[in-house]
Design an enzyme around this catalytic site. Structure first.
Site: not given
Length: 360
Positions: A178, A239, A136, A242, A260, A235, A220, A230, A246, A114
């Protein structure tokens, strides 16, 4: 040596950027480890960087390299291995690798017992300037990229720019996408710096690399501190490229044919071209962005990324985007270089028509 704080209240942590820091890892990680160092890495990084940790008791979990490792099967394997080591909730897991290892390890840390602590030691430029900071974590699913995951912040991030010396040039170029992204989002001056020094960075200039990493991490960290989950549009600007990217990755099966960072570069080129077509920014500015990507030997659209698919096919991938709300997929578009914004008005049919109109 540079230390960049990520200000998140009682979950605040530091990003330490220091050439040669990996060789001092046993000392620098002392606040986060007990009598053993539990390290998750991949086969490639294990050979190149694991011996530099110099810790007397390392428990290494070595996984296959590549984006294909970010899946249910490898997550299960990792969790089982951690439980077999009888990890305790108070221990920290060390993620030594690129974005794949960082994402997978962070997600495992979020769910094992947990929630455990973890430390990021990113070994690719892309991970150093982006994915290691911000919390993330995720794995990929059949439906798309990063659809299963959690926000789980690291306790510490240790960045050693010298590890980049062992990377193939293609990996460094992919990570550079990036870097330049921060200039395209909100910093025209930084884009100008990239235009002037990007080639030196790719060629291995240590000063250019150190500056780019520190600047990117600061950018960042600031954004994450303002909008960790986000929930606002701040934030979401990270993206840029992206949503298109993606879709390109999904079409190639998240395999080695398209890294990527390469997909993000192609996505940024498409985002600026789409912005120009919609009259949001000038064609000249879109051409300037695409010209820069070409000079850095990065893809700028689907064809240069090696993808030959219809606009409808790519739009179908976008329909599974995790940021989808109210039936619409938000796109990060631009009114110019350094003027990115969240656009929620573009329908996927419009995007498909754009892609079919010669932008593939």
């Amino acid at each position: 040596m540079t230390i960049v704080p990520v200000e998140l209240g009682d979950r605040r942590y530091d990003v330490r950027i220091e050439a040669g820091a990996l060789d001092r890892a046993a000392e620098l990680l002392a606040p986060y480890v007990r009598d053993r160092l539990i390290v998750v890495t991949d086969e490639t990084v294990a050979g190149a960087q694991l011996p530099r940790l110099h810790h007397p008791n390392i428990e290494a979990i070595i996984l296959p390299p590549g984006e294909g490792t970010k899946n249910w099967a490898q997550l299960e394997t990792l969790c089982d291995r951690l439980l077999a080591l009888e990890v305790e909730r108070g221990e920290h897991i060390i993620a030594l690798g690129g974005g794949v290892i960082g994402d997978l390890t962070g997600f495992a840390a979020a769910i094992v017992k947990r929630g455990m602590g973890f430390v990021q030691i990113p070994t690719t430029l892309l991970a150093q300037v982006d994915s290691s900071v911000g919390g993330k974590t995720a794995i990929n699913a059949r439906a798309g990229k990063n659809l299963i995951g959690a926000f789980h912040q690291p306790s510490f991030v240790l960045i050693d720019p010298t590890v980049l010396d062992t990377l193939p040039p293609r990996e460094v170029r992919a990570g550079y996408a990036e870097v330049v992204k921060y200039g395209l989002i909100s910093e025209l001056d930084f884009f100008a710096w990239c235009d002037a020094h990007g080639a030196a960075l790719l060629a291995g200039d240590p000063e250019a690399r150190a500056y780019a990493i520190a600047h990117s991490v600061r950018a960042k960290a600031k954004i994450v501190g303002e909008d960790e989950r986000e929930t606002a549009d701040r934030r979401a600007l990270l993206n840029l490229g992206h949503t298109f990217g993606h879709a390109l990755e999904a079409e190639t099966g998240f395999g080695p044919d398209l890294l990527h960072g390469e997909a993000v570069a192609a996505g940024m080129g498409l985002a600026f071209r789409f912005s120009a077509e919609r009259g949001l920014c000038s064609v000249d500015e879109a051409d300037r962005v695409i010209g820069h990507l070409k000079r850095m030997e990065l893809p700028h659209d689907a064809i240069s990324a090696g993808v030959n698919a219809s606009g409808e096919t790519l739009a179908a991938h976008m329909a599974h985007d995790k940021k989808k709300a109210g039936g619409r997929v938000p796109f990060i578009l631009a009114r110019g270089i350094g003027q990115a914004f969240v656009d929620k008005s573009a329908a996927l049919e419009e995007v498909a028509a754009f892609l079919n109109g010669g932008q593939l």
